[in-house]
Design a protein around this motif. Sequence first.
Motif, PDB file in Angstrom:
ATOM      1  N   ASP A  92       1.197  -1.185   0.112  1.00  0.00           N
ATOM      2  CA  ASP A  92      -0.315   0.363  -0.030  1.00  0.00           C
ATOM      3  C   ASP A  92       1.335   1.162   0.123  1.00  0.00           C
ATOM      4  O   ASP A  92       1.905   1.461   0.687  1.00  0.00           O
ATOM      5  N   VAL A  93       0.943   2.875  -1.211  1.00  0.00           N
ATOM      6  CA  VAL A  93       1.485   3.472  -1.233  1.00  0.00           C
ATOM      7  C   VAL A  93       0.476   4.551  -0.603  1.00  0.00           C
ATOM      8  O   VAL A  93      -1.082   4.933  -1.199  1.00  0.00           O
ATOM      9  N   VAL A  94       0.281   5.381   0.196  1.00  0.00           N
ATOM     10  CA  VAL A  94      -0.315   6.711   0.793  1.00  0.00           C
ATOM     11  C   VAL A  94       1.103   8.322   0.447  1.00  0.00           C
ATOM     12  O   VAL A  94       1.569   8.130   1.638  1.00  0.00           O
ATOM     13  N   ASN A  95       0.461   8.957  -0.329  1.00  0.00           N
ATOM     14  CA  ASN A  95       1.276  10.143  -1.126  1.00  0.00           C
ATOM     15  C   ASN A  95       0.399  10.828  -0.373  1.00  0.00           C
ATOM     16  O   ASN A  95      -0.687  11.816  -0.859  1.00  0.00           O
ATOM     17  N   GLY A  96       0.821  11.574   0.827  1.00  0.00           N
ATOM     18  CA  GLY A  96       0.456  12.941   1.854  1.00  0.00           C
ATOM     19  C   GLY A  96      -0.544  11.852   2.470  1.00  0.00           C
ATOM     20  O   GLY A  96      -0.815  11.667   3.170  1.00  0.00           O
ATOM     21  N   LYS A  97      -2.103  12.837   1.808  1.00  0.00           N
ATOM     22  CA  LYS A  97      -3.125  12.055   2.662  1.00  0.00           C
ATOM     23  C   LYS A  97      -3.967  11.423   1.738  1.00  0.00           C
ATOM     24  O   LYS A  97      -4.752  10.833   1.791  1.00  0.00           O
ATOM     25  N   LYS A  98      -3.752  10.940   0.245  1.00  0.00           N
ATOM     26  CA  LYS A  98      -4.260  10.143  -0.532  1.00  0.00           C
ATOM     27  C   LYS A  98      -3.526   8.815  -0.902  1.00  0.00           C
ATOM     28  O   LYS A  98      -2.131   8.926  -0.659  1.00  0.00           O
ATOM     29  N   ARG A  99      -3.905   7.448  -0.741  1.00  0.00           N
ATOM     30  CA  ARG A  99      -4.247   6.164  -0.901  1.00  0.00           C
ATOM     31  C   ARG A  99      -4.064   6.538  -2.235  1.00  0.00           C
ATOM     32  O   ARG A  99      -5.023   5.864  -3.308  1.00  0.00           O
ATOM     33  N   SER A 100      -2.336   6.141  -3.194  1.00  0.00           N
ATOM     34  CA  SER A 100      -1.979   6.282  -4.680  1.00  0.00           C
ATOM     35  C   SER A 100      -2.311   4.944  -4.679  1.00  0.00           C
ATOM     36  O   SER A 100      -2.791   4.386  -6.180  1.00  0.00           O
ATOM     37  N   VAL A 101      -2.007   3.800  -3.811  1.00  0.00           N
ATOM     38  CA  VAL A 101      -1.972   2.539  -4.040  1.00  0.00           C
ATOM     39  C   VAL A 101      -2.078   1.421  -2.995  1.00  0.00           C
ATOM     40  O   VAL A 101      -2.397   1.716  -1.916  1.00  0.00           O
ATOM     41  N   LYS A 102      -3.644   0.432  -3.138  1.00  0.00           N
ATOM     42  CA  LYS A 102      -3.738  -0.285  -2.327  1.00  0.00           C
ATOM     43  C   LYS A 102      -4.269  -1.463  -2.891  1.00  0.00           C
ATOM     44  O   LYS A 102      -4.845  -1.961  -3.154  1.00  0.00           O
ATOM     45  N   GLY A 103      -3.089  -2.638  -1.846  1.00  0.00           N
ATOM     46  CA  GLY A 103      -4.267  -3.731  -1.492  1.00  0.00           C
ATOM     47  C   GLY A 103      -3.181  -3.884  -3.181  1.00  0.00           C
ATOM     48  O   GLY A 103      -3.680  -5.701  -3.418  1.00  0.00           O
ATOM     49  N   MET A 104      -1.921  -3.916  -3.339  1.00  0.00           N
ATOM     50  CA  MET A 104      -1.589  -5.063  -5.261  1.00  0.00           C
ATOM     51  C   MET A 104      -0.372  -6.077  -4.227  1.00  0.00           C
ATOM     52  O   MET A 104       0.220  -6.308  -3.188  1.00  0.00           O
ATOM     53  N   ALA A 105      -1.022  -6.953  -4.964  1.00  0.00           N
ATOM     54  CA  ALA A 105       0.127  -8.020  -4.843  1.00  0.00           C
ATOM     55  C   ALA A 105       1.734  -8.008  -5.557  1.00  0.00           C
ATOM     56  O   ALA A 105       1.961  -7.499  -6.667  1.00  0.00           O
ATOM     57  N   VAL A 106       2.495  -9.078  -4.645  1.00  0.00           N
ATOM     58  CA  VAL A 106       4.032  -8.277  -4.780  1.00  0.00           C
ATOM     59  C   VAL A 106       4.319  -9.787  -4.443  1.00  0.00           C
ATOM     60  O   VAL A 106       3.896 -10.605  -3.830  1.00  0.00           O
ATOM     61  N   SER A 107       5.349 -10.176  -5.729  1.00  0.00           N
ATOM     62  CA  SER A 107       5.879 -11.577  -5.504  1.00  0.00           C
ATOM     63  C   SER A 107       7.209 -12.003  -4.660  1.00  0.00           C
ATOM     64  O   SER A 107       7.676 -10.597  -4.136  1.00  0.00           O
ATOM     65  N   SER A 108       6.821 -13.012  -3.990  1.00  0.00           N
ATOM     66  CA  SER A 108       8.071 -12.994  -2.653  1.00  0.00           C
ATOM     67  C   SER A 108       9.184 -12.622  -3.182  1.00  0.00           C
ATOM     68  O   SER A 108      10.612 -12.186  -2.436  1.00  0.00           O
ATOM     69  N   ALA A 109       9.388 -13.165  -4.690  1.00  0.00           N
ATOM     70  CA  ALA A 109      11.186 -12.790  -4.869  1.00  0.00           C
ATOM     71  C   ALA A 109      11.226 -11.476  -4.597  1.00  0.00           C
ATOM     72  O   ALA A 109      12.528 -11.253  -4.603  1.00  0.00           O
ATOM     73  N   ALA A 110      10.428 -10.509  -5.085  1.00  0.00           N
ATOM     74  CA  ALA A 110      10.747  -9.181  -5.853  1.00  0.00           C
ATOM     75  C   ALA A 110      10.741  -8.797  -3.945  1.00  0.00           C
ATOM     76  O   ALA A 110      10.923  -7.639  -3.444  1.00  0.00           O
ATOM     77  N   VAL A 111      10.128  -9.453  -2.914  1.00  0.00           N
ATOM     78  CA  VAL A 111      10.017  -8.313  -1.011  1.00  0.00           C
ATOM     79  C   VAL A 111      11.544  -9.142  -1.167  1.00  0.00           C
ATOM     80  O   VAL A 111      11.894  -8.035  -0.114  1.00  0.00           O
ATOM     81  N   ALA A 112      11.840 -10.339  -1.118  1.00  0.00           N
ATOM     82  CA  ALA A 112      13.106 -10.862  -1.028  1.00  0.00           C
ATOM     83  C   ALA A 112      14.371  -9.579  -1.794  1.00  0.00           C
ATOM     84  O   ALA A 112      15.531  -8.778  -0.494  1.00  0.00           O
ATOM     85  N   GLN A 113      14.203  -9.595  -2.411  1.00  0.00           N
ATOM     86  CA  GLN A 113      15.374  -7.935  -3.997  1.00  0.00           C
ATOM     87  C   GLN A 113      14.919  -7.194  -2.607  1.00  0.00           C
ATOM     88  O   GLN A 113      15.854  -6.119  -2.483  1.00  0.00           O
ATOM     89  N   ALA A 114      14.046  -6.952  -2.440  1.00  0.00           N
ATOM     90  CA  ALA A 114      13.810  -4.710  -1.990  1.00  0.00           C
ATOM     91  C   ALA A 114      14.255  -5.017  -0.267  1.00  0.00           C
ATOM     92  O   ALA A 114      15.405  -4.051   0.313  1.00  0.00           O
ATOM     93  N   ALA A 115      13.925  -6.149  -0.202  1.00  0.00           N
ATOM     94  CA  ALA A 115      15.224  -6.067   1.786  1.00  0.00           C
ATOM     95  C   ALA A 115      15.874  -6.274   1.606  1.00  0.00           C
ATOM     96  O   ALA A 115      17.378  -5.973   2.448  1.00  0.00           O
ATOM     97  N   LYS A 116      16.757  -6.679   0.899  1.00  0.00           N
ATOM     98  CA  LYS A 116      18.569  -7.042  -0.010  1.00  0.00           C
ATOM     99  C   LYS A 116      18.687  -5.604   0.322  1.00  0.00           C
ATOM    100  O   LYS A 116      19.984  -4.722   1.011  1.00  0.00           O
ATOM    101  N   ILE A 117      18.468  -4.394  -0.390  1.00  0.00           N
ATOM    102  CA  ILE A 117      18.521  -3.100  -0.664  1.00  0.00           C
ATOM    103  C   ILE A 117      18.656  -2.191   0.775  1.00  0.00           C
ATOM    104  O   ILE A 117      19.322  -1.481   0.466  1.00  0.00           O
TER     105      ILE A 117
END
Length: 253
Positions: free
Chosen positions: A185-210
Motif C-alpha cells: 500500500d502507498v499513501v502520498n500525503g493524505k491520498k492513498r495511491s496504491v491499495k492492496g497491490m499483490a507483490v511476489s515473494s522474490a521481489a520482496v526478498a530483493q527489496a529487503a536486501k537493498i
Amino acid sequence: MSSPSTKSASRRSAPPVLSDAELARIAGELAEGKPPMVWFTAAAVGVAEGKSGKVVALDDPSAGDFLQVRPTGSKDVLSFGPSEVTLTKPARGTTVAPGGSARTRPESVPAPSNRKDNTVTQPSTLPSTATPAPRSLAPVSDDATKPASAPATPRPAKAPAVRKAKAPEVTVTLTGTADGEWTVDVVNGKKRSVKGMAVSSAAVAQAAKILHPEVEEVVAGILEAARGVQQAKVAQLQAELEAARKLLEELGD
C-alpha cells in the motif's frame, strides 16, 4: 511602587477623581471586552503624571487599590486607587491634579540680573534731548521658536515572507501472510495511491536486501516460514493424490 503607608497617606490628602458614574462606565466597557483608557494623576505612585494606561479588571472596592491598570508600554498590571487615575485626557502642557482639575505648568521665570545700571551724567553745556520711549516687543509664539521638523523618512516595504515548500510525505506499507502472499500500500500525503497491490515473494526478498540488513533478516525469516507452510501443503496434497490413485486402481479392477 512606594510602600502601602505612603500610598495611603497620599490618597487621604487627595479627593477621589473617579466618580461612581465613571466607575460604572469603566465596568460596562470591561464587560463588553473593551478596556477603557485612563490617565495617571499627580497622586499616582510609581508612574509618571499624565501617562496613559488601560484598565484590565476591577477588584473589590473595599481593597482600596481595586483598579487593575496596565500602563502604556508595559506588560505589568498594577493596582491603583480611584484618586490615581482619571478618564479625562490632559491637554498638552497641562498636568492632572489629584482633584481632577487641569493646571498649567508654570513657565520658567528669568533669573534677576546682578548687573548694576551705570548712570552717565551729561555735561550741563549740552542741550537736553528727549529720550525716546521704549517700543514694546510683540510676544514671540512658541511655534516660531520651535525648529522645523524634518520630513518623515518613509519606511522600507517589508519583503514578502517566502514559504518553504514542504516535501511530500510518502508511506509505503508491505504486508505479508503466513501463506507467503504479499501486498503493498502507498499513501502520498493524505491520498492513498496504491491499495492492496499483490507483490511476489522474490521481489520482496530483493527489496529487503537493498534496504537494510535488519530488514533483510526479518523478511528472510517470514519467507522461510511461508516456504515451510507451502512445503507442508505440497506434501499433504501429494499424499491425497497417491491415495486417490490407489482407490482409482482398485475400482478399475
